[in-house]
Design a protein around this motif. Structure first.
Motif, PDB file in Angstrom:
ATOM      1  N   ALA B 351       0.830  -1.209   0.000  1.00  0.00           N
ATOM      2  CA  ALA B 351       0.000   0.000   0.000  1.00  0.00           C
ATOM      3  C   ALA B 351       0.865   1.260   0.000  1.00  0.00           C
ATOM      4  CB  ALA B 351      -0.931  -0.009   1.209  1.00  0.00           C
ATOM      5  N   GLY B 352       2.004   1.186   0.666  1.00  0.00           N
ATOM      6  CA  GLY B 352       2.878   2.353   0.715  1.00  0.00           C
ATOM      7  C   GLY B 352       3.397   2.734  -0.655  1.00  0.00           C
ATOM      8  N   PHE B 353       3.643   1.727  -1.481  1.00  0.00           N
ATOM      9  CA  PHE B 353       4.139   2.030  -2.827  1.00  0.00           C
ATOM     10  C   PHE B 353       3.029   2.612  -3.688  1.00  0.00           C
ATOM     11  CE2 PHE B 353       7.330  -1.080  -1.474  1.00  0.00           C
ATOM     12  CZ  PHE B 353       8.456  -0.338  -1.733  1.00  0.00           C
ATOM     13  N   ILE B 354       1.802   2.097  -3.473  1.00  0.00           N
ATOM     14  CA  ILE B 354       0.677   2.668  -4.207  1.00  0.00           C
ATOM     15  C   ILE B 354       0.487   4.123  -3.776  1.00  0.00           C
ATOM     16  CG2 ILE B 354      -1.773   2.444  -4.703  1.00  0.00           C
ATOM     17  CD1 ILE B 354      -0.347   0.164  -5.758  1.00  0.00           C
ATOM     18  N   ALA B 355       0.661   4.381  -2.482  1.00  0.00           N
ATOM     19  CA  ALA B 355       0.541   5.758  -1.998  1.00  0.00           C
ATOM     20  C   ALA B 355       1.594   6.640  -2.658  1.00  0.00           C
ATOM     21  CB  ALA B 355       0.682   5.791  -0.480  1.00  0.00           C
ATOM     22  N   LEU B 356       2.776   6.086  -2.804  1.00  0.00           N
ATOM     23  CA  LEU B 356       3.848   6.833  -3.463  1.00  0.00           C
ATOM     24  C   LEU B 356       3.452   7.156  -4.909  1.00  0.00           C
ATOM     25  CD1 LEU B 356       6.769   7.685  -2.785  1.00  0.00           C
ATOM     26  CD2 LEU B 356       7.504   5.630  -3.958  1.00  0.00           C
ATOM     27  N   ALA B 357       2.847   6.151  -5.555  1.00  0.00           N
ATOM     28  CA  ALA B 357       2.369   6.386  -6.917  1.00  0.00           C
ATOM     29  C   ALA B 357       1.304   7.482  -6.917  1.00  0.00           C
ATOM     30  CB  ALA B 357       1.808   5.098  -7.500  1.00  0.00           C
ATOM     31  N   ALA B 358       0.445   7.473  -5.892  1.00  0.00           N
ATOM     32  CA  ALA B 358      -0.590   8.499  -5.819  1.00  0.00           C
ATOM     33  C   ALA B 358       0.023   9.885  -5.654  1.00  0.00           C
ATOM     34  CB  ALA B 358      -1.550   8.198  -4.672  1.00  0.00           C
ATOM     35  N   VAL B 359       1.137   9.958  -4.933  1.00  0.00           N
ATOM     36  CA  VAL B 359       1.800  11.261  -4.754  1.00  0.00           C
ATOM     37  C   VAL B 359       2.233  11.813  -6.105  1.00  0.00           C
ATOM     38  CG1 VAL B 359       3.823  12.410  -3.805  1.00  0.00           C
ATOM     39  CG2 VAL B 359       2.592  10.756  -2.425  1.00  0.00           C
ATOM     40  N   ILE B 360       2.874  10.953  -6.892  1.00  0.00           N
ATOM     41  CA  ILE B 360       3.389  11.423  -8.181  1.00  0.00           C
ATOM     42  C   ILE B 360       2.225  11.656  -9.152  1.00  0.00           C
ATOM     43  CG2 ILE B 360       4.949  10.878 -10.066  1.00  0.00           C
ATOM     44  CD1 ILE B 360       6.481   9.125  -8.089  1.00  0.00           C
ATOM     45  N   PHE B 361       1.279  10.710  -9.150  1.00  0.00           N
ATOM     46  CA  PHE B 361       0.084  10.843  -9.974  1.00  0.00           C
ATOM     47  C   PHE B 361      -0.644  12.137  -9.621  1.00  0.00           C
ATOM     48  CE2 PHE B 361      -3.721   8.064 -11.468  1.00  0.00           C
ATOM     49  CZ  PHE B 361      -3.862   8.896 -12.565  1.00  0.00           C
ATOM     50  N   GLY B 362      -0.709  12.435  -8.345  1.00  0.00           N
ATOM     51  CA  GLY B 362      -1.387  13.629  -7.873  1.00  0.00           C
ATOM     52  C   GLY B 362      -0.534  14.879  -7.927  1.00  0.00           C
ATOM     53  N   GLN B 363       0.585  14.796  -8.595  1.00  0.00           N
ATOM     54  CA  GLN B 363       1.445  15.967  -8.813  1.00  0.00           C
ATOM     55  C   GLN B 363       1.771  16.722  -7.541  1.00  0.00           C
ATOM     56  OE1 GLN B 363      -1.010  17.865 -11.739  1.00  0.00           O
ATOM     57  NE2 GLN B 363       0.151  16.948 -13.397  1.00  0.00           N
ATOM     58  N   TRP B 364       2.080  15.995  -6.474  1.00  0.00           N
ATOM     59  CA  TRP B 364       2.547  16.583  -5.221  1.00  0.00           C
ATOM     60  C   TRP B 364       1.537  17.564  -4.630  1.00  0.00           C
ATOM     61  CZ3 TRP B 364       5.695  15.335  -9.272  1.00  0.00           C
ATOM     62  CH2 TRP B 364       6.711  14.444  -9.006  1.00  0.00           C
ATOM     63  N   ASP B 365       0.281  17.342  -4.936  1.00  0.00           N
ATOM     64  CA  ASP B 365      -0.765  18.210  -4.413  1.00  0.00           C
ATOM     65  C   ASP B 365      -1.657  17.349  -3.519  1.00  0.00           C
ATOM     66  OD1 ASP B 365      -2.630  20.853  -5.345  1.00  0.00           O
ATOM     67  OD2 ASP B 365      -3.697  19.098  -4.587  1.00  0.00           O
ATOM     68  N   PRO B 366      -1.929  17.793  -2.285  1.00  0.00           N
ATOM     69  CA  PRO B 366      -2.672  16.908  -1.378  1.00  0.00           C
ATOM     70  C   PRO B 366      -4.049  16.508  -1.902  1.00  0.00           C
ATOM     71  CG  PRO B 366      -2.319  19.074  -0.403  1.00  0.00           C
ATOM     72  CD  PRO B 366      -1.479  19.008  -1.620  1.00  0.00           C
ATOM     73  N   ILE B 367      -4.761  17.441  -2.546  1.00  0.00           N
ATOM     74  CA  ILE B 367      -6.108  17.105  -3.017  1.00  0.00           C
ATOM     75  C   ILE B 367      -6.041  16.123  -4.183  1.00  0.00           C
ATOM     76  CG2 ILE B 367      -8.227  18.048  -3.978  1.00  0.00           C
ATOM     77  CD1 ILE B 367      -7.859  18.969  -1.194  1.00  0.00           C
ATOM     78  N   LYS B 368      -5.157  16.435  -5.140  1.00  0.00           N
ATOM     79  CA  LYS B 368      -5.057  15.541  -6.303  1.00  0.00           C
ATOM     80  C   LYS B 368      -4.547  14.163  -5.886  1.00  0.00           C
ATOM     81  CE  LYS B 368      -4.129  19.050  -9.800  1.00  0.00           C
ATOM     82  NZ  LYS B 368      -3.042  19.594 -10.613  1.00  0.00           N
TER      83      LYS B 368
END
Lengths: 463, 430
Positions: B351-368
């Protein structure tokens, strides 16, 4: 070697060989001893020749002592010791006998100490006897068998470590080892059990098929990074899952990878014509280990002797500068991921054709794709460093299982020890502080100078 | 005087030049076309008859919504026509050197999802509330993890150890809650555990200048090793006293919980989920509307400049990484006390790696990043739901879907993203 300080993801070289390559890490130039490799002064920036004769050079003993205590070898050995010490504390604390005796520690402390000694020495001697030499066997061949087990475990670790390390040198972080291994293993396994070919040729076709499979799977990430700028970390992580589910599906679908007449998600056994031959009939060590040695030489040659390797390292150092110098950065990303994927593919192939030849499941990668990252980090992304690191981790794996069997210490303690070793080696100042070792001489190449470099954050701006 | 005019003359044409330079990209139309083709392939090669029913409320709800029933095949063809139209429109936009607007992408995604759902659930009824509720639940650890990742990278420290922090949080929450029989203590302990992992990350990355990626990867291994070791050696033999965590009860919020659709999905959750809403809001507002966030971002973008104006770079980094660790640790509680499940080895399962993917996918923006995490949660829960009602797609392909979509999204829609400039670079004060 005229090596322009390649991007090793770590502070300093881990073994003596690397230290020789990297005069920046040893204070040889500053203390006046002769650099042991040609052209070493060039990369340290070179001390001006004037003024060298003014100061009397320190005695040979002094410099030797200083090199031992401040050099990399000492840090490496002390790191391993520290990590083993932490492991010992964990073994002692969770040992039942130790817990019982510690209840009356102040009445009879000797009991507790004896229990601690028994627990720790028992575990570590089992570790040693499971990985290097078993003294309880009569003959030398039987006694040395654990060492061959170590090398068997090391085989995929080295191959995978080389793949991850090569990507590191190009400034990329390949977390996709699992997926690349799975795809390679599936292709090699499919060729291995599904085709009828003569001995030798069969193995070769399976091997090459596996390598191509791994290379293509890794190449996707490189291609997407080059074409669209997609971050390779995210793509390789995603491809791990895609490969896992793809292979799981193929394993439970009759006619694809599933063994005929079986309902288990498992392939049939490999045919004898495809499996890697054992090097000696008594041992599990197989032909794959020789392939890995070849792979190490090839990677070493690519990185240090070929023009492709020069371009790789240039891109890893600074992609913008490399682009200005006329290097096709995008192509380098693709090539690097292709080669990296092929090396991880070699790890997968050696698993199915060498180690587990009775058919494989979706767990064939056995976490090696991730272990390979630690191996590459410990080996500082240099081919021979990775080779040594792979053998060390192979020894831990082989010994860990016999430790679990003999002493009941869970094999996971190996993970703790391994990760602590990498952490300590990456932070020499910490180890120095703990053991109160002298700092390297100021004026010589300092810690901060060869500080670690970011691995994943490099992007080519303005395409 | 002449210098100023010269200066003006040089600068003046520039804004006009900038206005006319529009970067166009064919990525979006190509991605659209691939998905439209995929939908067509489904309709042509695997046509499915029957009606698909979407259930929007459960029988116990105060306000009952009607069930919506659509014939699967005609609905799918309608969707395909619309998808093709959107693809053509986006291609036209790009050929006229205009950007593909974000709303078009969103509409496309929703249409595609609707078409896929009607096709996959043909002849059955789809419990939408359960689907969305489960998606949100599964996304909880991902959202906490990605918030931690966003905070870390914004302050200039790449946090690959999210996985380790989640696992540490799950472990300590289970043990402390089992011993004290009080999930709140487990929650606190999980935050402390995540913070401790972050302290190690901070100490090595900030004090000893060790590469942050290395520390992160190694910390994951370390935490996996430690928790698995103690699980086998200590927890498994004493499972009754050490590994039977009590769970948080669901707290329906009085008025909000009765709103149709939104109520059951968002406001009948456990306290961990409410804390998640709070965390998203606090991180978003904190990052972009407070002094703290301004300093944090300054340190991550240009530490030298931040130092010059008197911000203590390394101290800011250290404490914000610690805060991020506490948030990730909080996310770990979802696995044990959040769901009432005993701790098990490596239960975070990447899950932590998926979260990391979400960070990059979300362009370092908390909402995205939160939205990206929700997408992952939705996809994995969709597989659960479809396997319950029986669907023609092998479950492995459903499980694969979110990851494939992410690859497409990252390659096609997000493209080259730029993170905080100084992330990953240690700051050495000179």
């Amino acid at each position: 070697m005229s090596d322009p300080q390649p991007p090793r993801p770590g502070a300093q070289g881990s073994d003596p060989d690397v230290a020789i390559e990297q005069p920046g890490a040893v204070s040889s130039a500053a203390t006046g001893t002769r650099p042991r490799s040609v052209g070493a002064d060039a990369s340290t920036g070179g001390t001006p020749p004037a003024g060298r004769g003014d100061v009397e050079p320190p005695s040979r003993w002094h410099t030797t002592l200083q090199r031992i205590t401040t050099g990399n070898a000492a840090i490496s050995v002390l790191s391993v010791l520290l990590a083993l010490l932490v492991g010992a504390v964990m073994i002692a604390f969770t040992n039942e006998r130790v817990q019982e005796t510690s209840a009356y520690f102040f009445a009879r402390p000797g009991d507790t100490l004896a229990a601690i000694w028994d627990a720790v020495s028992g575990a570590y001697s089992a570790l040693f006897q499971g990985s290097v030499y078993n003294f309880r066997r009569d003959t030398f061949v039987a006694g040395i068998r654990p060492l061959t087990e170590t090398l068997t475990f090391a085989t995929p670790l080295i191959a995978g470590g080389l793949g991850v390390g090569l990507a590191f040198r190009v400034g990329m972080f390949n977390i996709g080892g699992r997926g690349q291994m799975l795809i390679a293993a599936s292709v090699a396994g499919w060729v291995g059990f599904g085709f009828d070919l003569p001995w030798g040729l069969h193995m070769l076709v399976a091997l090459i098929g596996g390598l191509i499979g791994g290379a293509l799977w890794g190449g996707i990430a490189g291609f997407l990074k080059a074409r669209t700028g997609a971050h390779e970390v995210i793509v390789t992580i995603m491809l791990n899952y895609v490969a896992f589910y793809l292979v799981s599906w193929m394993l439970r679908t009759p006619g694809l990878l599933q063994a005929p007449g079986s309902s288990n998600p498992k392939t049939p056994a490999m045919q004898d014509t495809a499996t890697f031959p054992d090097l000696r009939p008594q041992f599990n060590l197989h032909f794959g280990f020789l392939l890995v040695i070849v792979a190490t030489v090839v990677v070493w040659w690519i990185l240090t002797r070929s023009s492709l390797g020069f371009r790789f390292r240039a891109v890893g150092e600074n992609p913008n500068a490399a682009r200005v110098a006329g290097i096709d950065v995008r192509a380098m990303y693709v090539y690097a991921m292709l080669i990296s994927g092929a090396l991880l593919g070699l790890a997968g192939v050696s698993q199915v054709l060498g180690t587990v030849t009775t058919g494989f499941t979706a767990g064939i990668d056995a976490g090696i794709g991730f272990d390979a990252i630690t191996v590459a980090l410990l080996g500082r992304s240099t081919p021979w460093g990775i080779f040594a690191a792979g053998i060390l981790f192979g020894a831990f794996k082989a010994g860990g299982f016999s430790m679990q069997a003999a002493e009941g210490v869970p094999v996971e303690i190996i993970l703790v020890v391994q990760s602590l070793i990498v952490l300590f080696i990456a932070a020499p100042p910490l180890v120095r502080t703990i053991f109160r070792l002298p700092e390297p001489k100021p004026g010589g190449p300092r810690e901060g100078r060869r500080r670690p470099r970011p691995v994943v954050t490099k992007e080519v701006e303005a395409k | 005087m002449s210098r100023t005019t010269e200066h003006h003359r040089q600068v003046a044409p520039q804004p006009a030049a900038l206005d006319t330079t529009v970067v166009t990209s064919w990525k979006a139309p190509i991605a659209f076309a691939i998905f439209a083709l995929a939908a067509t392939a489904l309709a042509v090669f695997v046509p499915r008859d029957g009606d698909t029913t979407f259930r929007w409320s459960s029988p116990t709800d105060a306000i009952q919504l009607p069930e919506i029933s659509v014939p699967a095949l005609p609905a799918l063809w309608t969707v395909i026509v619309l998808l093709v139209a959107i693809t053509a429109y986006s291609a036209w936009l790009v050929s006229r050197k205009r950007r593909v607007p974000m709303w078009l992408i969103v509409v496309f995604a929703i249409l595609f999802m609707f078409g896929f759902l009607t096709w996959a659930a043909a002849g059955a009824s789809l419990p939408m509330i359960g689907l969305l509720f489960g998606s949100l639940s599964l996304a909880v650890p991902l959202i906490f993890g990605s918030l931690a990742g966003v905070l870390g990278e914004r302050v200039g420290v790449i946090n690959i150890a999210i996985e380790g922090q989640l696992l540490a949080g799950a472990f300590t929450a289970a043990v402390v809650a089992s011993v004290t029989r009080q999930p709140w203590f487990g929650l606190l302990a999980a935050m402390v555990a995540g913070m401790l992992v972050a302290f190690v990350l901070g100490a090595f990355a900030i004090k000893y200048f060790v590469d942050q990626v290395i520390v992160g990867v190694v910390l994951n291994v370390l935490v996996t090793g430690l928790t698995s070791f103690f699980f086998s050696q200590v927890l498994a033999p004493n499972a009754a006293t050490l590994n039977t965590p009590p769970r948080f009860d669901r707290w329906p919020i009085p008025v909000l919980g009765d709103i149709p659709i939104i109520g059951p999905v968002f406001f009948r959750q456990t306290v961990v989920v409410y804390l998640m809403y709070l965390a998203v809001a606090v991180v978003y507002i904190g990052l972009f509307h407070t002094k703290w966030g301004l300093r944090l971002r300054a340190v991550g973008e240009h530490p030298q400049a931040a130092d010059t104006v008197g911000i203590k770079v390394n101290r800011t980094r250290f404490w914000n990484v610690a805060l991020a660790g506490a948030i990730a640790g909080l996310g770990g509680t979802f696995f044990t006390i959040g769901s009432g499940i005993a701790f098990n080895k490596e239960m975070t399962a990447g899950a932590g790696f998926i979260a990391l993917a979400a960070v990059i996918f979300g362009q370092w923006d908390p909402i995205k990043a939160t939205l990206a995490a929700l997408l992952f949660g939705f996809a994995s829960n969709l597989q659960n739901t479809l396997s319950v009602i029986g669907s023609p797609v092998p479950s492995e392909f459903m499980l694969m879907l979110p990851y494939v979509v992410t690859i497409f999204a990252v390659a096609g829609l997000v493209g080259k993203v730029r993170g905080p400039a100084a992330a990953g670079k240690p700051y050495i004060k000179s």
